[in-house]
Design a protein around this motif. Structure first.
Motif, mmCIF file in Angstrom:
data_model
loop_
_atom_site.group_PDB
_atom_site.id
_atom_site.type_symbol
_atom_site.label_atom_id
_atom_site.label_comp_id
_atom_site.label_asym_id
_atom_site.label_seq_id
_atom_site.Cartn_x
_atom_site.Cartn_y
_atom_site.Cartn_z
ATOM 1 N N UNK A 1 -5.675 -4.306 -9.785
ATOM 2 C CA UNK A 1 -5.944 -2.877 -9.916
ATOM 3 C C UNK A 1 -4.675 -2.033 -9.796
ATOM 4 N N UNK A 2 -3.779 -2.448 -8.922
ATOM 5 C CA UNK A 2 -2.524 -1.705 -8.763
ATOM 6 C C UNK A 2 -1.751 -1.686 -10.079
ATOM 7 N N UNK A 3 -1.709 -2.831 -10.755
ATOM 8 C CA UNK A 3 -0.992 -2.932 -12.024
ATOM 9 C C UNK A 3 -1.665 -2.081 -13.103
ATOM 10 N N UNK A 4 -2.999 -2.051 -13.113
ATOM 11 C CA UNK A 4 -3.727 -1.224 -14.086
ATOM 12 C C UNK A 4 -3.382 0.249 -13.878
ATOM 13 N N UNK A 5 -3.439 0.689 -12.615
ATOM 14 C CA UNK A 5 -3.162 2.097 -12.308
ATOM 15 C C UNK A 5 -1.740 2.475 -12.709
ATOM 16 N N UNK B 1 -6.044 4.828 -8.433
ATOM 17 C CA UNK B 1 -5.217 4.969 -7.225
ATOM 18 C C UNK B 1 -6.057 5.448 -6.039
ATOM 19 N N UNK B 2 -6.952 6.363 -6.277
ATOM 20 C CA UNK B 2 -7.837 6.837 -5.212
ATOM 21 C C UNK B 2 -8.768 5.718 -4.749
ATOM 22 N N UNK B 3 -9.234 4.928 -5.716
ATOM 23 C CA UNK B 3 -10.153 3.832 -5.400
ATOM 24 C C UNK B 3 -9.497 2.786 -4.505
ATOM 25 N N UNK B 4 -8.232 2.428 -4.815
ATOM 26 C CA UNK B 4 -7.549 1.380 -4.036
ATOM 27 C C UNK B 4 -6.782 1.953 -2.852
ATOM 28 N N UNK B 5 -6.677 3.281 -2.796
ATOM 29 C CA UNK B 5 -6.090 3.928 -1.622
ATOM 30 C C UNK B 5 -4.589 3.812 -1.493
ATOM 31 N N UNK C 1 0.817 -1.213 0.000
ATOM 32 C CA UNK C 1 0.000 0.000 0.000
ATOM 33 C C UNK C 1 0.859 1.274 0.000
ATOM 34 N N UNK C 2 2.173 1.112 -0.206
ATOM 35 C CA UNK C 2 3.090 2.254 -0.272
ATOM 36 C C UNK C 2 2.932 3.185 0.922
ATOM 37 N N UNK C 3 2.853 2.590 2.113
ATOM 38 C CA UNK C 3 2.689 3.380 3.330
ATOM 39 C C UNK C 3 3.977 3.402 4.163
ATOM 40 N N UNK C 4 5.059 2.923 3.578
ATOM 41 C CA UNK C 4 6.292 2.785 4.344
ATOM 42 C C UNK C 4 7.022 4.094 4.567
ATOM 43 N N UNK C 5 7.944 4.070 5.523
ATOM 44 C CA UNK C 5 8.858 5.187 5.743
ATOM 45 C C UNK C 5 10.154 4.613 6.315
ATOM 46 N N UNK C 6 11.147 5.447 6.513
ATOM 47 C CA UNK C 6 12.459 4.978 6.945
ATOM 48 C C UNK C 6 12.409 4.298 8.310
ATOM 49 N N UNK C 7 11.617 4.844 9.228
ATOM 50 C CA UNK C 7 11.516 4.251 10.571
ATOM 51 C C UNK C 7 10.948 2.830 10.503
ATOM 52 N N UNK C 8 9.927 2.639 9.678
ATOM 53 C CA UNK C 8 9.320 1.309 9.524
ATOM 54 C C UNK C 8 10.310 0.350 8.883
ATOM 55 N N UNK D 1 0.129 19.836 -14.423
ATOM 56 C CA UNK D 1 -0.409 20.220 -13.122
ATOM 57 C C UNK D 1 -1.575 19.318 -12.740
ATOM 58 N N UNK D 2 -1.690 19.024 -11.455
ATOM 59 C CA UNK D 2 -2.749 18.135 -10.975
ATOM 60 C C UNK D 2 -4.135 18.686 -11.312
ATOM 61 N N UNK D 3 -4.261 20.002 -11.402
ATOM 62 C CA UNK D 3 -5.558 20.609 -11.725
ATOM 63 C C UNK D 3 -6.039 20.219 -13.118
ATOM 64 N N UNK D 4 -5.091 19.891 -14.014
ATOM 65 C CA UNK D 4 -5.468 19.476 -15.364
ATOM 66 C C UNK D 4 -6.002 18.042 -15.380
ATOM 67 N N UNK D 5 -5.714 17.298 -14.315
ATOM 68 C CA UNK D 5 -6.123 15.893 -14.232
ATOM 69 C C UNK D 5 -7.454 15.756 -13.506
ATOM 70 N N UNK D 6 -7.636 16.560 -12.452
ATOM 71 C CA UNK D 6 -8.858 16.440 -11.637
ATOM 72 C C UNK D 6 -10.088 16.959 -12.375
#
Length: 675
Positions: free
Chosen positions: A616-620, A650-654, A463-470, A670-675
C-alpha cells in the motif's frame, strides 16, 4: 621481506619499554604445541559431534553451507551441558613451541606489555623456563580499582601479561561463548585499557586475524588518531576484505604489514637462532575432545548438532537428526531430549511440551516451548492468549527456572506484544523499547538487542514518524553495538539507521550509514553468511536505498537499475514482485518532472506490482509521483485525481503524508482541492 624492512621494524621497536606484543592463536599452531585455531576448534567439535549420526556424509555436506563464528557452537554446547563441558580444558597440557621461546627472548630484552586472547599457558611456561618473572592478569577488570591496578602494572617495570579471554587452567575465567564474549565486549574497562595501550604503545601483532568482536573494533576506532605504530604480521598476502587491510586503509602512515612466517620475523627481531626446544609430549587435541565427548550422552550430542543446523536455516537436516534421536534406545537418550525432539517435529503440541517440560523440570525445553507459544499468539493477534503466556513467562523468571527464563527476554516479548497491539504507533513505546533494550544489553544478548533496535527504528522509518532526536538516539545505540554484534545484524542495523535518516531528509547521515551497510554486507558475502537468493534480495534493498539517498540523477538511475537486476534474479516470485513495486515507483519519480512518457510507463508498472504484492505504501507514493508528472506536464485535473487517491491510501495506512503535502506545494495545488 628485505633486510631493510626488518631494519625498519627494529627501529620502530627499538624502545622496548614502549612496545606491546599482541599474541593471537597463530602463535600456538606450530609444533610441538599443535593447538587448533578457533575455527579449527569449531570444526573439530563438529566432527566429534557428527560421530553420533548413523550417516555422516550428508551432515558434512550440510556443514559446508554454514559459515559462522565458533562462539555460536560453543554457546549451544555450553547451554546444552549446563556449562559442565569445557572444550578448551585440554589446552593446559600444550607444550611451548619456538614462537613462545622467541617471544620470551624479546621480552627478556625489555618488552614488558603482552596482551593475548589465547587460553593456553605456553608463553607463561616459556618465560618460567627462562626464569623471567611476570604478573598475570587472566580476566577483564570488573571495577575501577581492578582496572587501575592493571594499568599501573602495565606502566610498571615488571613484565605484565593480560589474558582478557581467560586462562584454561582457571575455567571460571574463560570467555568463549557468544553471551560471554558479548558481555566482555560490553565492558567499559576492556575499551578503556585497550584504548590506553593503543595510544601509548607501538604494537606488534602476531598470529592474530582480527575477526573478533572485541579487540579489533577498538583498534579500528583508535589507531587512526594514535601517534603510535602498528606492525601486523600475516603468513600470506591478505585479500582486500581482511581486517588488517581494512585497518591499513583507515590509518595514515602508522600501520605496517609484514607478510611472512612469524617464526622468521621473531628470529630476526630477537637475533636468536640457537634456541633449543625441550622435547615434550605433543597434545592430540582432536583425540582429547573425542574422549571428552564420550562422556556426553548420544541424544545430547544430537540435540546440540540439530540446534546448530536449525539456527542456520538447515531445517530438513535438523529434522533428520530429531527423527534419528527418537529411535535411540532408552539408555542413550537424556532426560527431556525425547520431549524436545517430539516438540520440534510437531508430534506433540507446544502447549503439551511446555507442561511436560515443567513436570520433568526440563526448563530449557519449557522456555523454548513457551517462547514459541508467545510468538504464535503475537503473530495471530490473539492478545488474550499473549497476556496469559506473558504472565506465565514472568512467573518462571524466578526460582530454579530463572537460569532459562530471562527477564530481558520477557521485556522483549512484552515490547513485541505492545508493538503489535498498537499497530505502528511505535513512538508511544519508547519506554517499553528502552527497558527491553537495556535488559538484553546487560544480559549479553547482543544479537537480540540489535534485532530489537532494527524492529523499533525500522518501524519508525517505515511509518515516517522519525525526527532528529530519534535519529541521534539510534546512531548512539548502533555505535555502542558495532563492536559486539555479528556482521549480518550490524549490516541490518546500518540499513535501518540510513532509512531513518532518509525519512527525515538527513541525506549526509543517510549516506554515511548506507556506506557502512555496504561494507558490512561485503564482509557477510565474503564470509558466505548468506545463500545466493538472500544476497540478491539484500543487495536489491541496498541499491534501492542508495538511489533514494543520492541527489545525483544519473547515480540514482544507475542504482535503481542495479536494484532491478538483483530483483530479477530472485527465484521467489512474491519477493521479486514486492521489490519491483518499489523500484519501478522510484524510477517513476526520477522521470516525473522531465519525461512524462517514461514516468507514466514506470508508474503503471509500479502500480501493477504494488497491487499484486499489496504494498500500500508503494501504491500511495506512486500515485503521488504520477500526480506530480501530470501537474508538471499541464494535466492539472488528472493530477488532482491522483493526489486524491494518494491521500486516501496514506490516511488509510497512517503514514507518508509529509512528502504528500510537499508534493502539493510543489505543484501549487491546495489541499482543499483534493479533499
Amino acid at each position: 621481506m628485505s633486510s631493510l624492512d626488518i631494519d625498519n621494524i627494529k627501529r620502530l621497536l627499538q624502545n622496548k619499554k614502549e612496545v606491546c606484543i599482541f599474541v593471537g592463536a597463530g602463535a600456538s599452531i606450530m609444533y610441538p604445541t599443535c593447538l587448533p585455531s578457533f575455527q579449527e576448534l569449531n570444526n573439530q567439535l563438529l566432527s566429534c559431534l557428527g560421530q553420533c549420526l548413523s550417516t555422516r556424509e550428508n551432515f558434512q555436506t550440510s556443514l559446508k553451507r554454514i559459515h559462522t563464528k565458533p562462539e555460536q557452537l560453543l554457546q549451544i554446547i555450553w547451554d546444552s551441558t549446563d556449562g559442565n563441558f569445557n572444550p578448551v580444558e585440554c589446552f593446559q597440557y600444550a607444550t611451548p613451541n619456538r614462537n613462545h621461546y622467541l617471544l620470551a627472548e624479546l621480552i627478556n630484552q625489555g618488552i614488558n606489555c603482552i596482551v593475548t586472547p589465547n587460553f593456553d599457558p605456553c608463553l607463561e611456561r616459556a618465560l618460567e623456563k627462562r626464569k623471567i618473572c611476570f604478573d598475570l592478569f587472566d580476566k577483564i577488570p570488573s571495577t575501577s580499582k581492578e582496572a587501575n591496578e592493571l594499568i599501573r602494572a602495565i606502566k610498571g617495570k615488571k613484565v605484565t601479561i593480560w589474558k582478557p579471554h581467560g586462562d584454561c587452567r582457571e575455567p571460571q575465567t574463560l570467555c568463549y561463548t557468544r553471551t560471554k564474549v558479548a558481555k566482555l565486549s560490553n565492558s567499559r574497562y576492556l575499551r578503556e585499557i585497550f584504548s590506553y595501550i593503543i595510544k601509548n604503545y607501538n604494537m606488534l601483532f602476531l598470529g592474530y586475524s582480527g575477526y573478533d568482536d572485541d579487540f579489533f573494533p577498538i583498534l579500528y576506532e583508535n589507531l587512526p588518531s594514535s601517534k603510535k605504530q602498528v606492525i601486523w604480521n600475516v603468513y600470506k598476502k591478505p585479500t582486500e576484505d581482511e581486517p588488517c587491510l581494512l585497518l591499513k586503509k583507515a590509518s595514515s602512515d602508522n600501520f605496517q604489514l609484514w607478510v611472512g612466517d612469524m617464526t622468521d620475523l621473531l628470529d630476526n627481531l630477537s637475533e636468536k637462532s640457537d634456541i633449543k626446544i625441550p622435547l615434550e609430549p605433543v597434545l592430540d587435541c582432536p583425540e582429547y575432545l573425542e574422549k571428552q565427548f564420550d562422556t556426553v550422552v548420544k541424544s545430547k550430542k544430537m540435540a546440540i548438532l540439530s540446534k546448530y543446523l536449525y539456527d542456520f536455516g538447515l531445517v530438513d537436516e535438523a529434522c533428520k537428526i530429531w527423527r534419528e534421536g527418537l529411535a535411540l534406545p532408552k539408555k542413550q537418550i537424556a532426560k527431556g531430549d525425547k520431549l524436545r525432539f517430539k516438540m520440534n517435529l510437531g508430534e506433540i503440541s507446544k502447549k503439551e511440551a511446555y507442561q511436560k517440560a515443567l513436570e520433568k523440570e526440563c526448563y530449557d525445553i519449557a522456555e523454548i516451548a513457551l517462547e514459541n507459544l508467545l510468538m504464535e499468539s503475537i503473530d495471530a493477534k490473539d492478545y488474550r492468549r499473549t497476556q496469559h503466556y506473558l504472565k506465565n513467562y514472568l512467573e518462571k523468571c524466578k526460582g530454579r527456572s530463572q537460569q532459562y527464563f530471562k527477564k530481558s527476554r520477557y521485556y522483549r516479548f512484552l515490547y513485541m506484544y505492545e508493538a503489535n497491539l498498537k499497530d505502528g504507533m511505535v513512538l508511544t513505546l519508547k519506554e517499553d523499547f528502552e527497558r527491553a533494550y537495556q535488559a538484553l544489553w546487560k544480559d549479553g544478548e547482543v544479537i537480540e538487542a540489535v534485532n530489537l533496535m532494527i524492529s523499533h527504528y525500522g518501524a519508525i522509518a517505515a511509518y515516517n514518524q522519525g525526527n532528529l532526536e530519534i535519529l541521534e538516539d539510534s546512531i548512539s545505540k548502533i555505535n555502542q553495538l558495532v563492536p559486539y554484534g555479528e556482521n549480518s545484524s550490524i549490516a541490518n542495523a546500518y540499513y535501518y539507521v540510513a532509512n531513518l535518516a532518509v525519512s527525515i531528509a538527513k541525506r549526509e547521515v543517510a549516506l554515511i550509514y548506507h556506506e557502512k551497510c555496504i561494507h558490512a554486507m561485503e564482509l557477510c558475502c565474503a564470509n558466505g553468511l548468506y545463500e545466493e537468493e538472500r544476497c540478491h534480495e539484500l543487495w536489491s534493498f541496498i541499491y534501492h536505498q542508495g538511489s533514494l539517498i543520492s541527489d545525483d540523477w544519473d547515480i540514482s538511475l544507475r542504482k535503481e537499475q542495479l536494484a532491478l537486476s538483483e530483483a530479477e534474479q530472485l527465484q521467489d516470485k512474491k519477493r521479486q514482485i514486492y521489490h519491483k513495486a518499489f523500484i519501478y515507483s522510484r524510477l517513476c519519480s526520477l522521470y516525473m518532472r522531465d519525461n512524462y512518457k517514461l514516468a507514466v510507463e514506470y508508474g503503471m508498472k509500479a502500480l501493477e506490482f504494488a497491487r499484486r504484492s499489496k504494498a500500500m505504501q508503494s501504491i500511495a507514493r506512486t500515485y503521488t509521483y504520477l500526480a506530480i508528472a501530470d501537474a508538471k506536464h499541464g494535466k492539472r485535473e488528472r493530477a488532482i485525481q491522483k493526489f486524491r487517491k494518494s491521500y486516501e491510501i496514506h490516511k488509510q495506512i497512517g503514514e507518508g503524508l509529509g512528502y504528500f503535502y510537499t508534493a502539493l506545494d510543489e505543484c501549487e495545488i491546495d489541499i482543499s482541492q483534493v479533499l
